[in-house]
Structures are given as structure tokens and as C-alpha cells.
Design a protein around this motif. Structure first.
Motif, PDB file in Angstrom:
ATOM      1  N   SER A   1       0.793  -1.303  -0.195  1.00  0.00           N
ATOM      2  CA  SER A   1       0.143   0.140  -0.001  1.00  0.00           C
ATOM      3  C   SER A   1       0.702   1.314  -0.006  1.00  0.00           C
ATOM      4  CB  SER A   1      -0.930   0.084   1.100  1.00  0.00           C
ATOM      5  OG  SER A   1      -0.286   0.058   2.476  1.00  0.00           O
TER       6      SER A   1
ATOM      7  N   GLY B   1      -2.357   6.936  -8.338  1.00  0.00           N
ATOM      8  CA  GLY B   1      -3.122   8.260  -8.305  1.00  0.00           C
ATOM      9  C   GLY B   1      -4.436   8.053  -7.169  1.00  0.00           C
ATOM     10  N   GLU B   2      -4.938   9.479  -6.837  1.00  0.00           N
ATOM     11  CA  GLU B   2      -5.649   9.400  -5.912  1.00  0.00           C
ATOM     12  C   GLU B   2      -7.037   8.817  -6.087  1.00  0.00           C
ATOM     13  OE1 GLU B   2      -6.849  10.926  -2.217  1.00  0.00           O
ATOM     14  OE2 GLU B   2      -4.868  11.326  -3.158  1.00  0.00           O
ATOM     15  N   THR B   3      -7.437   8.436  -7.279  1.00  0.00           N
ATOM     16  CA  THR B   3      -8.679   7.823  -7.415  1.00  0.00           C
ATOM     17  C   THR B   3      -8.597   6.217  -6.973  1.00  0.00           C
ATOM     18  OG1 THR B   3      -8.971   9.055  -9.772  1.00  0.00           O
ATOM     19  CG2 THR B   3     -10.305   6.878  -9.421  1.00  0.00           C
ATOM     20  N   SER B   4      -7.435   5.722  -6.807  1.00  0.00           N
ATOM     21  CA  SER B   4      -7.152   4.351  -6.347  1.00  0.00           C
ATOM     22  C   SER B   4      -7.549   3.988  -4.936  1.00  0.00           C
ATOM     23  CB  SER B   4      -5.775   3.809  -6.728  1.00  0.00           C
ATOM     24  OG  SER B   4      -4.824   4.350  -5.956  1.00  0.00           O
ATOM     25  N   ARG B   5      -7.394   5.328  -4.303  1.00  0.00           N
ATOM     26  CA  ARG B   5      -7.609   5.086  -2.692  1.00  0.00           C
ATOM     27  C   ARG B   5      -8.917   4.674  -2.293  1.00  0.00           C
ATOM     28  NH1 ARG B   5      -3.735   7.501   0.733  1.00  0.00           N
ATOM     29  NH2 ARG B   5      -5.148   7.555   2.144  1.00  0.00           N
ATOM     30  N   ALA B   6      -9.828   4.982  -3.171  1.00  0.00           N
ATOM     31  CA  ALA B   6     -11.178   4.121  -2.685  1.00  0.00           C
ATOM     32  C   ALA B   6     -11.327   2.740  -2.767  1.00  0.00           C
ATOM     33  CB  ALA B   6     -12.298   4.648  -3.723  1.00  0.00           C
TER      34      ALA B   6
ATOM     35  N   ASP C   1      -3.103   4.586   7.433  1.00  0.00           N
ATOM     36  CA  ASP C   1      -2.127   4.316   6.658  1.00  0.00           C
ATOM     37  C   ASP C   1      -1.340   3.073   6.526  1.00  0.00           C
ATOM     38  OD1 ASP C   1      -2.530   6.936   5.053  1.00  0.00           O
ATOM     39  OD2 ASP C   1      -1.267   7.935   6.588  1.00  0.00           O
TER      40      ASP C   1
ATOM     41  N   ARG D   1       1.030   3.319  -3.239  1.00  0.00           N
ATOM     42  CA  ARG D   1      -0.432   3.859  -3.563  1.00  0.00           C
ATOM     43  C   ARG D   1      -0.221   5.284  -4.311  1.00  0.00           C
ATOM     44  NH1 ARG D   1      -0.352   3.920   1.923  1.00  0.00           N
ATOM     45  NH2 ARG D   1      -0.296   6.240   2.783  1.00  0.00           N
ATOM     46  N   GLU D   2       0.917   6.017  -4.295  1.00  0.00           N
ATOM     47  CA  GLU D   2       0.818   7.291  -5.001  1.00  0.00           C
ATOM     48  C   GLU D   2       1.032   7.166  -6.436  1.00  0.00           C
ATOM     49  OE1 GLU D   2       2.951   6.512  -2.082  1.00  0.00           O
ATOM     50  OE2 GLU D   2       1.693   7.732  -0.694  1.00  0.00           O
TER      51      GLU D   2
END
Length: 93
Positions: free
Chosen positions: A47, A54-59, A66, A50-51
Motif C-alpha cells: 500500500s 493516483g488519488e482515484t485508487s485510494r477508494a 495508513d 499507492r501514490e
């Protein structure tokens, strides 16, 4: 595979198609992760990589504070569930 299916990542990044239920692909990815080559080098970061997605993947990332969530079932050992819920270090035991 979830991110691939939803179009968040693509063949340009993975170099192989990530289709649900494709056992050969999973074995190939495990080898790439173990050898830290290709797309497996990114996945080996867990994890913490994750950066890159992209931010969309955080969901779609299963994490608390963290830290990745362990894939365990805490319904039976209630004290384990309580420890994970109240831990200051997240769900890592």
C-alpha cells in the motif's frame, strides 16, 4: 485487478492484461513481485506504492491509519478485534 478493471491503471503500466480469475497472470505477478521486476516492483511496495496509482485508487485500498488491513476474520476472537480497533498503530499486530 480491480484497478485494471476500472480503468485506473492500464496495459501501459502493467505490461500484461489483469483479468479476474486468470491464474496464470496471478502466478506471473507473484514471480514479478518476488523478483521485484516489471509491474511487480510497484506491487512489492504494497500500500506504500499507492501514490503511483493516483488519488482515484485510494477508494479501493483497504487501510486504516495508513496501514494495510490484514485479511483476517476478527469475529471469533473478540479481543483481537478490540485490539485492532483501538490500536494507536493501526491494524498491524
Amino acid at each position: 485487478m480491480e484497478l485494471y478493471q476500472r480503468g485506473i491503471i492500464d496495459m501501459k503500466m502493467t505490461k500484461i492484461p489483469l483479468k479476474w480469475g486468470d491464474g496464470k497472470t496471478i502466478v506471473e505477478l507473484l514471480d514479478q513481485i518476488a523478483q521485484r521486476r516489471g509491474f511487480g516492483d510497484i506491487l512489492a511496495e504494497g500500500s506504500y506504492g499507492r501514490e503511483i496509482f493516483g488519488e482515484t485508487s485510494r477508494a479501493y485500498l483497504l487501510e486504516v491509519k495508513d496501514f494495510p488491513i490484514e485479511m483476517t476474520d476478527e469475529r471469533l476472537p473478540k479481543s483481537f478485534a478490540l485490539g485492532m480497533a483501538t490500536s494507536t498503530r493501526a491494524p498491524v499486530t
